[in-house]
Design a protein around this motif. Structure first.
Motif, PDB file in Angstrom:
ATOM      1  N   SER A  66       0.878  -1.132  -0.172  1.00  0.00           N
ATOM      2  CA  SER A  66      -0.013  -0.219   0.165  1.00  0.00           C
ATOM      3  C   SER A  66       0.917   1.328  -0.018  1.00  0.00           C
ATOM      4  CB  SER A  66      -0.876   0.069   1.258  1.00  0.00           C
ATOM      5  OG  SER A  66      -1.730  -1.085   1.379  1.00  0.00           O
ATOM      6  N   LYS A  67       0.146   2.304  -0.474  1.00  0.00           N
ATOM      7  CA  LYS A  67       0.930   3.516  -0.443  1.00  0.00           C
ATOM      8  C   LYS A  67       0.728   4.314   0.943  1.00  0.00           C
ATOM      9  CE  LYS A  67       0.496   5.345  -5.182  1.00  0.00           C
ATOM     10  NZ  LYS A  67      -0.199   6.291  -6.021  1.00  0.00           N
ATOM     11  N   VAL A  68       1.783   4.807   1.607  1.00  0.00           N
ATOM     12  CA  VAL A  68       1.857   5.096   2.902  1.00  0.00           C
ATOM     13  C   VAL A  68       2.129   6.547   2.670  1.00  0.00           C
ATOM     14  CG1 VAL A  68       2.950   5.030   5.037  1.00  0.00           C
ATOM     15  CG2 VAL A  68       2.482   2.978   3.695  1.00  0.00           C
ATOM     16  N   PHE A  69       1.417   7.410   3.246  1.00  0.00           N
ATOM     17  CA  PHE A  69       1.873   8.965   3.494  1.00  0.00           C
ATOM     18  C   PHE A  69       2.003   9.340   4.929  1.00  0.00           C
ATOM     19  CE2 PHE A  69      -1.012   8.493  -0.271  1.00  0.00           C
ATOM     20  CZ  PHE A  69      -0.191   9.131  -1.185  1.00  0.00           C
ATOM     21  N   VAL A  70       3.223  10.042   5.028  1.00  0.00           N
ATOM     22  CA  VAL A  70       3.702  10.493   6.417  1.00  0.00           C
ATOM     23  C   VAL A  70       3.957  11.983   6.218  1.00  0.00           C
ATOM     24  CG1 VAL A  70       5.816  10.283   7.916  1.00  0.00           C
ATOM     25  CG2 VAL A  70       5.242   8.246   6.633  1.00  0.00           C
ATOM     26  N   GLY A  71       3.191  12.602   7.227  1.00  0.00           N
ATOM     27  CA  GLY A  71       3.403  13.972   7.420  1.00  0.00           C
ATOM     28  C   GLY A  71       4.651  14.190   8.231  1.00  0.00           C
ATOM     29  N   LEU A  72       5.437  15.593   7.921  1.00  0.00           N
ATOM     30  CA  LEU A  72       6.429  15.866   8.629  1.00  0.00           C
ATOM     31  C   LEU A  72       6.462  17.341   8.916  1.00  0.00           C
ATOM     32  CD1 LEU A  72       7.643  14.049   5.881  1.00  0.00           C
ATOM     33  CD2 LEU A  72       9.820  14.149   7.139  1.00  0.00           C
ATOM     34  N   GLY A  73       6.985  17.751  10.244  1.00  0.00           N
ATOM     35  CA  GLY A  73       6.839  19.099  10.656  1.00  0.00           C
ATOM     36  C   GLY A  73       7.828  19.236  11.507  1.00  0.00           C
ATOM     37  N   SER A  74       8.562  20.621  11.589  1.00  0.00           N
ATOM     38  CA  SER A  74       9.782  20.900  12.189  1.00  0.00           C
ATOM     39  C   SER A  74       9.268  22.443  12.540  1.00  0.00           C
ATOM     40  CB  SER A  74      10.782  20.716  11.647  1.00  0.00           C
ATOM     41  OG  SER A  74      11.958  21.221  12.487  1.00  0.00           O
ATOM     42  N   MET A  80      -6.183   1.246   4.677  1.00  0.00           N
ATOM     43  CA  MET A  80      -6.241   0.467   6.072  1.00  0.00           C
ATOM     44  C   MET A  80      -6.599   1.393   7.167  1.00  0.00           C
ATOM     45  SD  MET A  80      -3.050  -1.119   8.281  1.00  0.00           S
ATOM     46  CE  MET A  80      -2.382  -2.090   6.839  1.00  0.00           C
ATOM     47  N   ARG A  81      -7.501   0.937   8.135  1.00  0.00           N
ATOM     48  CA  ARG A  81      -7.946   1.625   9.300  1.00  0.00           C
ATOM     49  C   ARG A  81      -7.412   0.813  10.505  1.00  0.00           C
ATOM     50  NH1 ARG A  81     -12.583   0.901   6.057  1.00  0.00           N
ATOM     51  NH2 ARG A  81     -13.230   3.108   5.306  1.00  0.00           N
ATOM     52  N   ILE A  82      -6.845   1.536  11.412  1.00  0.00           N
ATOM     53  CA  ILE A  82      -6.518   1.251  12.501  1.00  0.00           C
ATOM     54  C   ILE A  82      -6.825   2.024  13.722  1.00  0.00           C
ATOM     55  CG2 ILE A  82      -4.287   0.480  14.096  1.00  0.00           C
ATOM     56  CD1 ILE A  82      -2.895  -0.375  11.523  1.00  0.00           C
ATOM     57  N   GLY A 113      -2.063   4.204  20.902  1.00  0.00           N
ATOM     58  CA  GLY A 113      -0.702   4.589  20.104  1.00  0.00           C
ATOM     59  C   GLY A 113      -0.492   4.522  18.871  1.00  0.00           C
ATOM     60  N   LEU A 114      -1.643   4.124  18.045  1.00  0.00           N
ATOM     61  CA  LEU A 114      -1.624   4.209  16.549  1.00  0.00           C
ATOM     62  C   LEU A 114      -3.105   4.176  16.138  1.00  0.00           C
ATOM     63  CD1 LEU A 114      -0.033   3.933  13.747  1.00  0.00           C
ATOM     64  CD2 LEU A 114      -0.043   1.309  14.174  1.00  0.00           C
ATOM     65  N   VAL A 115      -3.331   5.279  15.535  1.00  0.00           N
ATOM     66  CA  VAL A 115      -4.688   5.420  14.719  1.00  0.00           C
ATOM     67  C   VAL A 115      -4.351   5.910  13.158  1.00  0.00           C
ATOM     68  CG1 VAL A 115      -6.747   6.747  14.797  1.00  0.00           C
ATOM     69  CG2 VAL A 115      -5.746   6.193  16.938  1.00  0.00           C
ATOM     70  N   ILE A 116      -4.793   5.230  12.389  1.00  0.00           N
ATOM     71  CA  ILE A 116      -4.855   5.185  10.750  1.00  0.00           C
ATOM     72  C   ILE A 116      -6.231   5.163  10.597  1.00  0.00           C
ATOM     73  CG2 ILE A 116      -3.714   4.652   8.832  1.00  0.00           C
ATOM     74  CD1 ILE A 116      -1.426   3.324  10.479  1.00  0.00           C
ATOM     75  N   PRO A 117      -6.582   6.111   9.564  1.00  0.00           N
ATOM     76  CA  PRO A 117      -5.980   7.275   9.212  1.00  0.00           C
ATOM     77  C   PRO A 117      -5.797   8.260  10.362  1.00  0.00           C
ATOM     78  CG  PRO A 117      -8.236   7.565   8.209  1.00  0.00           C
ATOM     79  CD  PRO A 117      -7.998   6.113   9.011  1.00  0.00           C
ATOM     80  N   HIS A 118      -4.820   9.443  10.055  1.00  0.00           N
ATOM     81  CA  HIS A 118      -4.525  10.222  11.247  1.00  0.00           C
ATOM     82  C   HIS A 118      -5.700  10.928  11.483  1.00  0.00           C
ATOM     83  CE1 HIS A 118      -3.064  13.776  13.595  1.00  0.00           C
ATOM     84  NE2 HIS A 118      -1.782  13.204  13.526  1.00  0.00           N
ATOM     85  N   PRO A 119      -6.122  10.753  12.988  1.00  0.00           N
ATOM     86  CA  PRO A 119      -7.364  11.133  13.591  1.00  0.00           C
ATOM     87  C   PRO A 119      -7.791  12.742  13.210  1.00  0.00           C
ATOM     88  CG  PRO A 119      -6.066  10.764  15.165  1.00  0.00           C
ATOM     89  CD  PRO A 119      -5.183  10.481  14.133  1.00  0.00           C
ATOM     90  N   ASP A 164      -0.986  13.955  -4.437  1.00  0.00           N
ATOM     91  CA  ASP A 164      -2.178  13.264  -4.967  1.00  0.00           C
ATOM     92  C   ASP A 164      -3.573  13.887  -4.705  1.00  0.00           C
ATOM     93  OD1 ASP A 164      -3.785  11.425  -6.018  1.00  0.00           O
ATOM     94  OD2 ASP A 164      -3.085   9.725  -5.288  1.00  0.00           O
ATOM     95  N   PRO A 165      -4.065  14.802  -5.619  1.00  0.00           N
ATOM     96  CA  PRO A 165      -5.328  15.490  -5.243  1.00  0.00           C
ATOM     97  C   PRO A 165      -6.245  14.614  -5.332  1.00  0.00           C
ATOM     98  CG  PRO A 165      -4.326  16.041  -7.489  1.00  0.00           C
ATOM     99  CD  PRO A 165      -3.304  15.318  -6.758  1.00  0.00           C
ATOM    100  N   THR A 166      -6.190  13.270  -5.658  1.00  0.00           N
ATOM    101  CA  THR A 166      -7.374  12.430  -5.716  1.00  0.00           C
ATOM    102  C   THR A 166      -7.419  11.446  -4.473  1.00  0.00           C
ATOM    103  OG1 THR A 166      -6.171  10.828  -7.120  1.00  0.00           O
ATOM    104  CG2 THR A 166      -6.971  12.208  -8.059  1.00  0.00           C
ATOM    105  N   ILE A 167      -6.790  11.708  -3.577  1.00  0.00           N
ATOM    106  CA  ILE A 167      -6.936  10.556  -2.489  1.00  0.00           C
ATOM    107  C   ILE A 167      -8.310  11.073  -1.783  1.00  0.00           C
ATOM    108  CG2 ILE A 167      -6.076  10.410  -0.176  1.00  0.00           C
ATOM    109  CD1 ILE A 167      -3.638  11.262  -1.048  1.00  0.00           C
ATOM    110  N   VAL A 168      -8.740   9.950  -1.402  1.00  0.00           N
ATOM    111  CA  VAL A 168     -10.060   9.878  -0.813  1.00  0.00           C
ATOM    112  C   VAL A 168     -10.081   9.381   0.981  1.00  0.00           C
ATOM    113  CG1 VAL A 168     -12.382   8.672  -0.496  1.00  0.00           C
ATOM    114  CG2 VAL A 168     -11.471   9.377  -2.844  1.00  0.00           C
ATOM    115  N   HIS A 169     -10.500  10.157   1.694  1.00  0.00           N
ATOM    116  CA  HIS A 169     -10.242   9.796   3.132  1.00  0.00           C
ATOM    117  C   HIS A 169     -11.005   8.469   3.333  1.00  0.00           C
ATOM    118  CE1 HIS A 169     -10.712   9.609   7.589  1.00  0.00           C
ATOM    119  NE2 HIS A 169     -10.006  10.810   7.467  1.00  0.00           N
TER     120      HIS A 169
END
Length: 190
Positions: free
Chosen positions: A5-13, A105-107, A111-117, A133-138
Motif C-alpha cells: 500500500s501507499k503510505v503517506f507520512v507528515g513531517l513538521g519542524s 487501512m484503518r487502525i 498509540g496508533l490511529v490510521i488514518p490520522h485522526p 495526490d489530489p485524488t486521495i479519498v479519506h
C-alpha cells in the motif's frame, strides 16, 4: 510481511534548521522504505500552543515492507534521534513524524490511529498531501481530501515556500532487479 500500500507520512519542524530537519528525516525514512514522492515545503502557524516558532511541513509518499507498528517505532526512533522530547501536547519540536494514511487501512488502537485522526482539519497536512495526490479519498468519510482542503479559509491554509538551503529533485532509475521504473527522492544542497 510485505506491504504494498501507499503510505503517506507528515513531517513538521519548528526548531533549529527546520528545512534541514525535514530533509534529514526524509533521508532516514528512506532507509526503511521506498520513497515515491515528496511534497514541497509549507510554512504554517502552530496549533494549540501558539507562542512558539512557525512550522515547516511536508509530506512524503512511500511503500515499506515494515508493518504499521514497526514503521511507527522507526518513526519514533527518528524523532528521538533528533532530540524530540514530549514535554506537553503541541510543544515545539525539531521533528514531528505522523503516519497519515496507509492505503485504505484503518487502525484504531492506543498509540496508533490510521488514518490520522485530525488530518482533515489541518491545512498544514492537507496542503502537501493533496499536492502529491489530489485524488486521495479519506478512508472513513469517503470524501476527497481536496474537498476538505478547499473548504479552508485563506488563513487556515499553509503557504508553500521556496527553501533555499536545500531542494528536492526526483531521479528516475530503472533498476536491473526491478522491471518497473522507480523514483528516488534526492536532496541536494545549493
Amino acid at each position: 510481511m510485505t506491504i504494498s500500500s501507499k503510505v503517506f507520512v507528515g513531517l513538521g519542524s519548528n526548531l533549529g534548521d527546520k528545512a534541514e530537519n525535514i530533509r534529514l528525516a526524509i533521508n532516514e525514512i528512506g532507509k526503511n522504505s521506498l520513497l515515491l514522492k515528496v511534497s514541497g515545503i509549507y510554512e504554517s502557524f502552530p496549533l494549540g500552543f501558539s507562542t512558539q516558532p512557525h512550522f515547516l511541513n511536508s509530506v512524503c509518499e512511500l511503500t515499506t515492507d515494515l508493518d504499521p507498528w514497526e514503521f511507527l517505532r522507526r518513526l519514533m526512533f527518528i524523532e528521538e534521534s533528533f532530540g524530540r522530547t514530549r514535554t506537553f501536547v503541541n510543544a515545539p519540536r525539531e521533528i514531528d513524524l505522523d503516519i497519515l494514511l496507509w492505503g485504505s487501512m484503518r487502525i484504531s488502537q492506543p498509540g496508533l490511529v490510521i488514518p490520522h485522526p485530525r488530518m482533515e482539519s489541518r491545512g498544514f497536512v492537507l496542503g502537501p498531501l493533496v499536492e502529491l495526490d489530489p485524488t486521495i479519498v479519506h478512508p472513513d468519510s469517503r470524501r476527497p481530501l481536496i474537498e476538505f482542503y478547499n473548504s479552508f479559509g485563506k488563513f487556515d491554509r499553509p503557504v508553500r515556500i521556496n527553501v533555499k538551503a536545500s531542494y528536492l529533485s526526483l531521479i528516475h532509475i530503472s533498476e536491473p532487479t526491478r522491471p518497473r521504473l522507480i523514483s528516488y527522492a534526492v536532496f541536494c544542497l545549493k
